[in-house]
Design an enzyme around this catalytic site. Structure first.
Site: not given
Ligand code: FRU
Length: 725
Positions: A473, A298
């Protein structure tokens, strides 16, 4: 000297050295202690954990203890796990190459240790194997190579400072020996005087993970699980040791097979190994950010601060796959050229550093500011047990300090993570959205704060209109004008797969009007985040996603998408997110072929046949009319428009791409690791990890069914965004 002659010479020199340090013949073992007596003799015990003498095997309430020698051993389960104490030997001289022993019990490098002490300093340390329920009380043989300490006076200290499950240690049969102990080396160590910026660790992808600890002044400061190469490495991972230059540090590996060269092969240097090939590797995306070495997932902490775009990222510096989560760090002044600066958040006692965000605290509500400089504050998840939310800050955008009062938000439920924070000006509050699995559902918890340190729960957002959870998430939350009109602003709440809700937010509650709308339409796109604190004059909302481009055989893996400008477009169905590549990318154009307006009939020779290119940008606006198909091929990768179904088919993957007033706009970026295709005014964004064949530089376009009018067609050959050095 001929290199083949060099070896025996070095071997002979080494033998000579050993001969002076130790007796020439393999001397007999020297027993330090076998713990067969009724008491500890000249050893000194403190506390209760060790009692007044060795245990005779298993103690009351303990699982069966085995693997010790003779009848007695040191067993600090005396009085149960909660007792503590120390047991220290009288001084002895180090007269053999190895110090061997049997050890078992709990694992805790700080609190459960067998230590070798020289001049009052701990020079070697070992702990037991168990750090979770289950396990076994068995002792196993381990040893230290102590040849560097030959002739020194030393003592052995056994420390039990641990309470609770596995809060004890078992030790037996300590001896000095010249016979290399058989089997794996446990807690193998190497001391390294730090002269350079990096230690180069040998990595073999897929090798068993070893716990590698860097000790400075005898204290563990960095600990990672690393696929160490015992022989020839696939690549070398740099471990930044700049801050310990001039010191001698120790690298400890929990277990190494006999004959492993892993520790011995570690070298040091001020640049990466193979630095000459950096950014020129065959599968290096040339205008997509990827880490110099290791794995990324990420994007984190995206923020504009002091004239720079900051991109942090989930980074495994020591593996080709996910693990050891650090926050890597890169900066850019133009969103196109990135400079990687090294890891800024390292795993610590609270756990690995999972995803999070960054804000500029303009009003210094946190008090982290210095000399009138507003602090850059990182808000991240420390994913230990419990999993908690933490802060770190900086006033120069380079060095970051973890807040001493961490965590700022306790665990709500296990696995809660990925705080994204923004300043809500009208209410004068910070707002955090956090992913929380709550009552067995994926939810986003919204918190408020006035100082970034104290947070209170304001709202829980769970499912879509039917109650179905879809926000999983990495949430993000921001406001955008519909069709660019400041009077028509809406709020967008989205999560890792980029599905989103549009609604209103008054500083207290987010009220979704439409939810579970699809975001991107491609593959390999995840966990996107948008920049915080872009200057008001910019007015854009810019997102970067994790682009899942696997790069086998490279010393790095995965990358980021190009920066995407997000907008809300009014449609009859309601406002919808659109994605377009940021205009800054136009700076990459090296040669442009503007074909202007062309009419292309079926069966006509490929008008792009003369063009070649590796890194490409294709722009087209076309009117399909009665055609059935428009088929581009970029370096062999098909990008097809299926007119009847109004769908784009990118490398066989279909995505809805509606015509607008009879026209299709199409933009394609082609890099070594993937394509990103944009169509339908940004309503259709198709990221596609795919590796065009290295030697295929061809371009083509053909149509079927009827003539297609291209209002505009341009092909741009792009240059690499990586600065050549
Ligand atoms: C998403 C994610 C996050 C987490 C991070 C760990 O890809 O699972 O939820 O914080 O990756 O690397």
């Amino acid at each position: 000297m001929n290199p083949s002659l060099k070896r025996p010479f070095i071997a002979a020199a080494l033998a000579l050295f050993t001969a002076t340090a130790f007796a020439t013949h393999a001397a007999e073992d020297l027993l330090i202690a076998d713990f067969e007596g009724a008491d500890y003799g000249t050893w000194k015990a403190t506390g209760e954990a060790f009692g007044s003498g060795p245990a005779r095997g298993t103690l009351p309430g303990q699982m069966p203890v085995e693997g010790f020698q003779g009848k007695g051993l040191v067993n600090s389960f005396r009085g149960g796990d909660d007792t503590t104490g120390t047991l220290e030997s009288p001084p002895f001289r180090i007269d053999r190459r190895y110090l061997a022993f049997l050890i078992g019990g709990g694992k805790n490098e700080q609190k459960l240790a067998l230590q070798l002490v020289v001049d009052g300093r701990v020079v070697r340390s070992a702990t037991g194997p168990n750090d979770r329920n289950g396990g076994s009380e068995a002792l196993a043989p381990e040893s230290w190579d102590v040849s560097d300490l030959a002739g020194r006076m030393a003592s052995v200290r056994i420390v039990d400072d641990a309470k609770g499950g596995w809060g004890h240690l078992n030790v037996d049969h300590l001896r000095q020996t010249d016979t290399r102990p058989q089997g794996p080396r446990i807690n193998a160590e190497r001391s390294i005087p730090v002269r350079s910026r990096y230690l180069h660790l040998p990595i073999r992808n897929g090798a068993p993970k070893r716990v590698v600890t860097l000790l400075v002044d005898g204290r563990p400061v960095v600990r990672n699980d690393i696929e160490l190469a015992d022989g020839k490495p696939d690549w070398w991972a740099p471990m930044e040791v700049r801050s310990w230059q001039g010191k001698t540090v120790t690298l400890r590996v929990d277990r190494l097979p006999a004959g492993s060269r892993a520790l011995a092969s570690i070298g040091q240097g001020d640049t990466l190994k193979n630095a000459g090939a950096l950014y020129r590797e065959p599968l290096r995306g040339q205008f997509h950010f990827s880490p110099r070495r290791g794995w990324n997932n990420d994007p984190n902490g995206m923020v504009f601060y002091n004239g720079e775009y900051h991109l942090f990222f989930q980074h495994n510096p020591y593996g080709w796959d996910w693990g050891n989560m650090h926050w890597g760090h890169a900066v850019s002044r133009d969103l196109v050229h990135w400079e990687e600066l090294g890891d800024k958040l390292l795993p610590d006692d609270l756990g690995p550093m999972f995803s999070g965000s960054a804000v500029v605290d303009w009003k210094n509500t946190s008090g982290f500011g210095k000399e009138g400089k507003p602090p850059l504050v990182l808000i991240y998840t420390a994913a230990g047990n419990p999993t908690v939310q933490c802060l770190a800050y900086s006033t120069d955008g380079r060095t970051f300090t973890k807040y001493a009062g961490n965590p700022v938000l306790k665990q709500i439920t296990g696995g809660n993570r990925d705080p994204k924070v923004m300043w809500h000006e009208p209410s004068g509050k910070w707002v955090m959205v956090l992913y929380v699995e709550w009552q067995k559902k994926h939810t986003i918890h919204c918190f408020h704060s006035t100082n970034l340190r104290d947070w209170s729960l304001a709202q829980v957002v769970d499912g879509d209109a039917t109650g179905k959870p879809y926000l999983f998430e990495c949430p993000d939350f921001f406001e955008l004008p519909v069709d660019g009109e400041p009077g028509r602003k809406r709020w967008v709440l989205l999560a890792a797969n980029s599905a989103y809700a549009v609604g209103s937010f008054d500083g207290a509650r987010f009220v979704p009007e439409q939810s579970n709308l699809p975001g991107h339409r491609g593959r390999g796109f995840y966990a996107p985040q948008t920049f915080s604190d872009l200057p008001a004059r910019d007015g854009r909302r810019i997102q970067i996603g994790w682009f899942q481009t696997a790069t086998k055989g490279m010393p790095f893996n995965q990358s980021m998408t190009v920066p995407l400008e997000l907008r809300l477009l009014g449609t009859p169905e309601g406002p919808r997110l659109t994605f377009t590549p940021v205009r800054e990318l136009e700076a990459l154009r090296a040669r442009s072929h503007r074909l202007g307006s062309v009419a292309l009939a079926p069966g006509v020779a490929n008008p792009l046949a003369a063009l070649r290119g590796e890194l490409l940008e294709v722009r087209a606006v076309l009117e399909p009319g009665d055609a059935t198909e428009i088929r581009f091929s970029l370096r062999g990768v098909p990008v097809v428009y299926d007119v009847k179904r109004q769908e784009l088919v990118v490398n066989q993957h279909r995505a809805p791409a509606p015509l607008h007033e009879g026209l299709l706009d199409l933009t394609v970026y082609c890099d070594r690791t993937g394509l990103e295709v944009f169509a339908s005014r940004g309503l259709c964004y198709v990221p596609m990890p795919v590796q065009p064949k290295a030697d295929d530089r061809s371009l083509s376009v053909e149509v079927q069914g009827a003539t297609v009018r291209f209002k505009n067609l341009a092909i741009h050959e792009l240059r690499s965004a990586w600065k050549r050095r």
